[in-house]
Motif scaffolding. Structure first.
Motif, PDB file in Angstrom:
ATOM      1  N   ASP A 319       0.645  -1.204   0.044  1.00 17.47           N
ATOM      2  CA  ASP A 319      -0.003  -0.081  -0.137  1.00 17.47           C
ATOM      3  C   ASP A 319       0.966   1.151   0.080  1.00 17.47           C
ATOM      4  OD1 ASP A 319      -2.985  -0.716   0.719  1.00 17.47           O
ATOM      5  OD2 ASP A 319      -1.816  -2.123   1.457  1.00 17.47           O
ATOM      6  N   THR A 320       1.803   1.208   0.799  1.00 13.30           N
ATOM      7  CA  THR A 320       2.602   2.461   0.780  1.00 13.30           C
ATOM      8  C   THR A 320       3.692   2.685  -0.320  1.00 13.30           C
ATOM      9  OG1 THR A 320       3.093   2.088   3.313  1.00 13.30           O
ATOM     10  CG2 THR A 320       4.782   3.642   2.273  1.00 13.30           C
ATOM     11  N   ARG A 321       4.008   1.482  -0.967  1.00 11.32           N
ATOM     12  CA  ARG A 321       4.457   1.391  -2.471  1.00 11.32           C
ATOM     13  C   ARG A 321       3.996   2.280  -3.405  1.00 11.32           C
ATOM     14  NH1 ARG A 321       8.519  -4.014  -2.626  1.00 11.32           N
ATOM     15  NH2 ARG A 321       9.184  -3.925  -0.624  1.00 11.32           N
ATOM     16  N   LEU A 322       2.526   1.695  -3.368  1.00  7.88           N
ATOM     17  CA  LEU A 322       1.584   2.193  -4.567  1.00  7.88           C
ATOM     18  C   LEU A 322       1.291   3.700  -4.142  1.00  7.88           C
ATOM     19  CD1 LEU A 322      -0.997  -0.808  -4.636  1.00  7.88           C
ATOM     20  CD2 LEU A 322       0.344   0.308  -6.560  1.00  7.88           C
ATOM     21  N   ASP A 323       1.075   4.141  -3.000  1.00  7.84           N
ATOM     22  CA  ASP A 323       1.018   5.408  -2.706  1.00  7.84           C
ATOM     23  C   ASP A 323       2.153   6.203  -3.257  1.00  7.84           C
ATOM     24  OD1 ASP A 323      -1.488   4.853  -1.489  1.00  7.84           O
ATOM     25  OD2 ASP A 323      -0.645   5.350   0.542  1.00  7.84           O
ATOM     26  N   ALA A 324       3.522   5.775  -3.163  1.00 11.68           N
ATOM     27  CA  ALA A 324       4.670   6.443  -3.686  1.00 11.68           C
ATOM     28  C   ALA A 324       4.595   6.636  -5.107  1.00 11.68           C
ATOM     29  CB  ALA A 324       5.675   5.813  -3.087  1.00 11.68           C
ATOM     30  N   ARG A 325       4.338   5.508  -5.748  1.00  8.48           N
ATOM     31  CA  ARG A 325       4.194   5.147  -7.161  1.00  8.48           C
ATOM     32  C   ARG A 325       3.265   6.248  -7.882  1.00  8.48           C
ATOM     33  NH1 ARG A 325       5.895   4.924 -11.779  1.00  8.48           N
ATOM     34  NH2 ARG A 325       5.990   2.850 -13.150  1.00  8.48           N
ATOM     35  N   ARG A 326       1.931   6.314  -7.087  1.00  5.96           N
ATOM     36  CA  ARG A 326       1.086   7.001  -7.652  1.00  5.96           C
ATOM     37  C   ARG A 326       1.469   8.629  -7.594  1.00  5.96           C
ATOM     38  NH1 ARG A 326      -3.069   7.620  -3.065  1.00  5.96           N
ATOM     39  NH2 ARG A 326      -1.420   8.928  -2.393  1.00  5.96           N
ATOM     40  N   ASP A 327       2.072   8.851  -6.602  1.00 10.94           N
ATOM     41  CA  ASP A 327       2.215  10.270  -6.344  1.00 10.94           C
ATOM     42  C   ASP A 327       3.678  10.859  -7.113  1.00 10.94           C
ATOM     43  OD1 ASP A 327       0.130  10.906  -4.748  1.00 10.94           O
ATOM     44  OD2 ASP A 327       1.178  10.627  -3.044  1.00 10.94           O
ATOM     45  N   GLN A 328       4.296   9.697  -7.549  1.00  9.66           N
ATOM     46  CA  GLN A 328       5.411  10.025  -8.491  1.00  9.66           C
ATOM     47  C   GLN A 328       5.147  10.170  -9.812  1.00  9.66           C
ATOM     48  OE1 GLN A 328       6.722   6.884 -10.715  1.00  9.66           O
ATOM     49  NE2 GLN A 328       7.394   8.640 -12.020  1.00  9.66           N
ATOM     50  N   VAL A 329       4.178   9.743 -10.447  1.00 13.77           N
ATOM     51  CA  VAL A 329       3.613   9.941 -11.627  1.00 13.77           C
ATOM     52  C   VAL A 329       2.986  11.285 -11.576  1.00 13.77           C
ATOM     53  CG1 VAL A 329       3.671   7.892 -12.633  1.00 13.77           C
ATOM     54  CG2 VAL A 329       1.525   8.412 -11.722  1.00 13.77           C
ATOM     55  N   ARG A 330       2.134  11.525 -10.497  1.00 17.27           N
ATOM     56  CA  ARG A 330       1.543  12.608 -10.285  1.00 17.27           C
ATOM     57  C   ARG A 330       2.252  13.948 -10.593  1.00 17.27           C
ATOM     58  NH1 ARG A 330      -2.963  15.106 -12.142  1.00 17.27           N
ATOM     59  NH2 ARG A 330      -3.901  16.651 -10.563  1.00 17.27           N
ATOM     60  N   ALA A 331       3.412  13.703  -9.485  1.00 16.19           N
ATOM     61  CA  ALA A 331       4.313  15.023  -9.442  1.00 16.19           C
ATOM     62  C   ALA A 331       4.835  15.514 -11.003  1.00 16.19           C
ATOM     63  CB  ALA A 331       5.386  14.608  -8.782  1.00 16.19           C
ATOM     64  N   THR A 332       4.896  14.335 -11.726  1.00 18.70           N
ATOM     65  CA  THR A 332       5.571  14.681 -13.202  1.00 18.70           C
ATOM     66  C   THR A 332       4.481  15.229 -13.861  1.00 18.70           C
ATOM     67  OG1 THR A 332       6.829  12.690 -13.206  1.00 18.70           O
ATOM     68  CG2 THR A 332       6.373  13.439 -15.266  1.00 18.70           C
ATOM     69  N   GLN A 333       3.340  14.816 -13.881  1.00 18.77           N
ATOM     70  CA  GLN A 333       2.146  15.635 -14.664  1.00 18.77           C
ATOM     71  C   GLN A 333       1.825  17.103 -13.981  1.00 18.77           C
ATOM     72  OE1 GLN A 333      -1.405  13.072 -14.161  1.00 18.77           O
ATOM     73  NE2 GLN A 333      -1.149  12.692 -15.944  1.00 18.77           N
ATOM     74  N   ARG A 334       1.857  17.445 -12.710  1.00 15.68           N
ATOM     75  CA  ARG A 334       1.710  18.686 -12.241  1.00 15.68           C
ATOM     76  C   ARG A 334       2.984  19.456 -12.671  1.00 15.68           C
ATOM     77  NH1 ARG A 334       0.439  17.651  -5.846  1.00 15.68           N
ATOM     78  NH2 ARG A 334      -1.750  17.834  -5.786  1.00 15.68           N
ATOM     79  N   CYS A 335       4.107  18.949 -12.766  1.00 18.93           N
ATOM     80  CA  CYS A 335       5.145  19.936 -12.846  1.00 18.93           C
ATOM     81  C   CYS A 335       5.348  20.283 -14.240  1.00 18.93           C
ATOM     82  CB  CYS A 335       6.365  19.370 -12.270  1.00 18.93           C
ATOM     83  SG  CYS A 335       6.420  19.377 -10.740  1.00 18.93           S
ATOM     84  N   VAL A 336       5.142  19.361 -15.253  1.00 23.84           N
ATOM     85  CA  VAL A 336       5.000  19.545 -16.779  1.00 23.84           C
ATOM     86  C   VAL A 336       3.813  20.445 -17.039  1.00 23.84           C
ATOM     87  CG1 VAL A 336       4.592  18.616 -18.930  1.00 23.84           C
ATOM     88  CG2 VAL A 336       5.897  17.136 -17.590  1.00 23.84           C
ATOM     89  N   ALA A 337       2.942  20.397 -16.304  1.00 22.69           N
ATOM     90  CA  ALA A 337       1.779  21.232 -16.513  1.00 22.69           C
ATOM     91  C   ALA A 337       2.105  22.653 -16.137  1.00 22.69           C
ATOM     92  CB  ALA A 337       0.293  20.838 -15.921  1.00 22.69           C
ATOM     93  N   ALA A 338       2.680  22.819 -14.829  1.00 27.46           N
ATOM     94  CA  ALA A 338       3.214  23.965 -14.433  1.00 27.46           C
ATOM     95  C   ALA A 338       4.249  24.733 -15.340  1.00 27.46           C
ATOM     96  CB  ALA A 338       4.129  23.906 -13.007  1.00 27.46           C
ATOM     97  N   ILE A 339       4.788  23.911 -15.794  1.00 26.96           N
ATOM     98  CA  ILE A 339       5.851  24.667 -16.910  1.00 26.96           C
ATOM     99  C   ILE A 339       5.255  25.228 -18.075  1.00 26.96           C
ATOM    100  CG2 ILE A 339       7.932  24.308 -18.283  1.00 26.96           C
ATOM    101  CD1 ILE A 339       8.810  22.325 -16.430  1.00 26.96           C
ATOM    102  N   ASP A 340       4.173  24.403 -18.457  1.00 30.23           N
ATOM    103  CA  ASP A 340       3.392  24.955 -19.484  1.00 30.23           C
ATOM    104  C   ASP A 340       2.723  26.122 -19.352  1.00 30.23           C
ATOM    105  OD1 ASP A 340       3.947  22.545 -21.006  1.00 30.23           O
ATOM    106  OD2 ASP A 340       2.008  21.532 -20.808  1.00 30.23           O
ATOM    107  N   VAL A 341       2.211  26.353 -18.244  1.00 30.33           N
ATOM    108  CA  VAL A 341       1.541  27.707 -17.706  1.00 30.33           C
ATOM    109  C   VAL A 341       2.602  28.871 -17.805  1.00 30.33           C
ATOM    110  CG1 VAL A 341       0.547  29.038 -15.790  1.00 30.33           C
ATOM    111  CG2 VAL A 341      -0.391  26.563 -16.211  1.00 30.33           C
ATOM    112  N   PHE A 342       3.616  28.686 -17.337  1.00 29.98           N
ATOM    113  CA  PHE A 342       4.608  29.484 -17.453  1.00 29.98           C
ATOM    114  C   PHE A 342       5.328  29.983 -19.002  1.00 29.98           C
ATOM    115  CE2 PHE A 342       6.164  27.865 -13.192  1.00 29.98           C
ATOM    116  CZ  PHE A 342       5.399  28.946 -12.514  1.00 29.98           C
ATOM    117  N   MET A 343       5.384  28.843 -19.585  1.00 29.22           N
ATOM    118  CA  MET A 343       5.833  29.137 -20.935  1.00 29.22           C
ATOM    119  C   MET A 343       4.441  29.866 -22.030  1.00 29.22           C
ATOM    120  SD  MET A 343       8.289  28.592 -23.128  1.00 29.22           S
ATOM    121  CE  MET A 343       8.456  28.900 -24.920  1.00 29.22           C
TER     122      MET A 343
END
Length: 396
Positions: A319-343
């Protein structure tokens, strides 16, 4: 979760202006400059996850990710390579002691590249394997002394099965036994030199193969010697987090660049006013900064939680590993979207070749393409597990 004290991080901070200055040169070279490799070695960042028996720090793992994100603010390609070369010592530490001796006994600063996808295979023979294949997208392979190459084990032309599944793992191969095909020419992460590693019928002894099944069930031979707690961390947290953290650092770098640029920028739509007084500019900075900072808190929080669990002598749960994996890909999505907003709101000047914001924009989108950052499959895997099904737990 944002500040950690360590001598390596201090040296990394001092190097950042130099890396920022070299970012365009790195892109133009299509590989990390030799001097940058020398400079990274001097900081100690590439030894953070190396075992103490081989002169490394065997450090708390959150430190290496903090260093990666800092470097990625200055140069996306250099941050990516820091992750590759900084995390592979952790993988090698799980191998048989003889394999570690062959690498670090000869050179404690040896660099290891990888390509884990099954783009080749090892034919089982007496004492080891005959390995052949062409492994694409091996970041940093021009600088590497060794390569970790993924693939199945074959016998009589068919996969060797373990519990009904093909035996799969990593073959550790020295530079003398592979060639590099210089095919890397991309719009993003151009400086990573992620060329193709070619191996033709090379013998790999048994001690230089490590099964992913052994890594999943905790039977890696290296942990008998490397007893530091970091080597009990889950593979499915260590590697994927290393491929999200550079994107997070790029988003932090993009935010810094955007704020500085808008501070001085004048907009025709606001006669006599600077862009920093535009409420839509300030709103973007506030909103997007929350996503970037939340991403780091989640990534670092999971790393710390898992590490503390291991320090307490407990196993990290699925369960803990899955939580980490879920938030790992979510972090990538969020940060790419953030750069898109700035760009998209930075103005036409940001489009010019050589400007750092557009380079970070391209680098982040290139990083998002990596299979480990493919969010939908991870969300589906997480959801299936929560509904009581038994999904294929890839990289957890």
């Amino acid at each position: 979760m944002g500040v950690y004290e360590h001598e390596v991080l201090d040296r990394v901070e001092k190097l950042l202006p130099v890396l920022r200055e070299r970012a365009q040169e790195t892109e133009d070279l299509k590989r990390i400059p030799d001097q940058t490799i020398t400079d990274l070695r001097a900081t100690g960042v590439l030894q953070l996850m190396q075992p103490t028996q081989w002169g490394g720090y065997a450090a708390e793992p959150v430190l290496v990710y903090d260093a990666i994100r800092r470097i990625s603010r200055a140069c996306g390609s250099t941050g990516w390579i820091t992750s590759v070369f900084g995390i592979h010592p952790w993988h090698l530490a799980l191998f048989d002691q003889q394999a570690q001796q062959e690498v670090w006994g000869a050179d404690r600063e040896a660099l290891i590249c990888s390509s884990y996808a099954p783009m080749g295979a090892g034919l089982q023979v007496d004492g080891g394997f005959r390995v052949s294949g062409a492994w694409r997208y091996s970041s940093g392979c021009d600088h590497a002394d060794w390569a970790l190459l993924g693939g199945p084990v074959l016998a009589d032309g068919a996969p060797v099965l373990v519990d009904g599944m093909p035996q799969f793992g990593s073959f550790l191969i020295p530079k003398a036994d592979f060639t590099v095909d210089p095919v890397w020419d991309t719009f993003g992460l151009a400086g990573t030199g992620s060329n193709t590693v070619v191996v033709q019928d090379v013998f790999v002894p048994e001690h230089r193969f490590l099964s992913f099944y052994a890594m999943n069930d905790g039977t890696m031979p290296g942990v008998a010697v490397n007893t530091e707690p970091v080597y009990r961390m889950p593979w499915g947290t260590i590697l994927p987090t290393g491929l999200s953290t550079p994107v997070l650092g790029m988003a932090e770098g993009a935010r810094d660049i955007y704020v500085e640029y808008q501070r001085e920028r004048w907009r025709a739509a606001f006669v006599g006013e600077q862009a920093k007084n535009d409420p839509y500019v300030t709103e973007r900075v506030g909103r997007v900064s929350s996503d970037i900072d939340a991403s780091w808190r989640q990534l670092a929080g999971h790393i710390v939680e898992e590490y503390q669990t291991i320090l307490a002598g407990q196993e990290v749960s699925i369960d803990t590993r899955l939580d980490a994996r879920r938030d790992q890909v979510r972090a990538t999505q969020r940060c790419v979207a953030a750069i898109d907003v700035f760009m998209e709101s930075a103005g036409a000047a940001a489009l010019s070749k050589g400007t750092p914001l557009q380079r970070l924009f391209r680098d982040a989108h290139a990083a998002r393409v990596h299979a480990t950052n493919e969010a939908e499959k991870v969300y589906d895997m997480y959801g299936q597990y929560k509904f009581g099904r038994d999904p294929m737990l890839i990289m957890v």
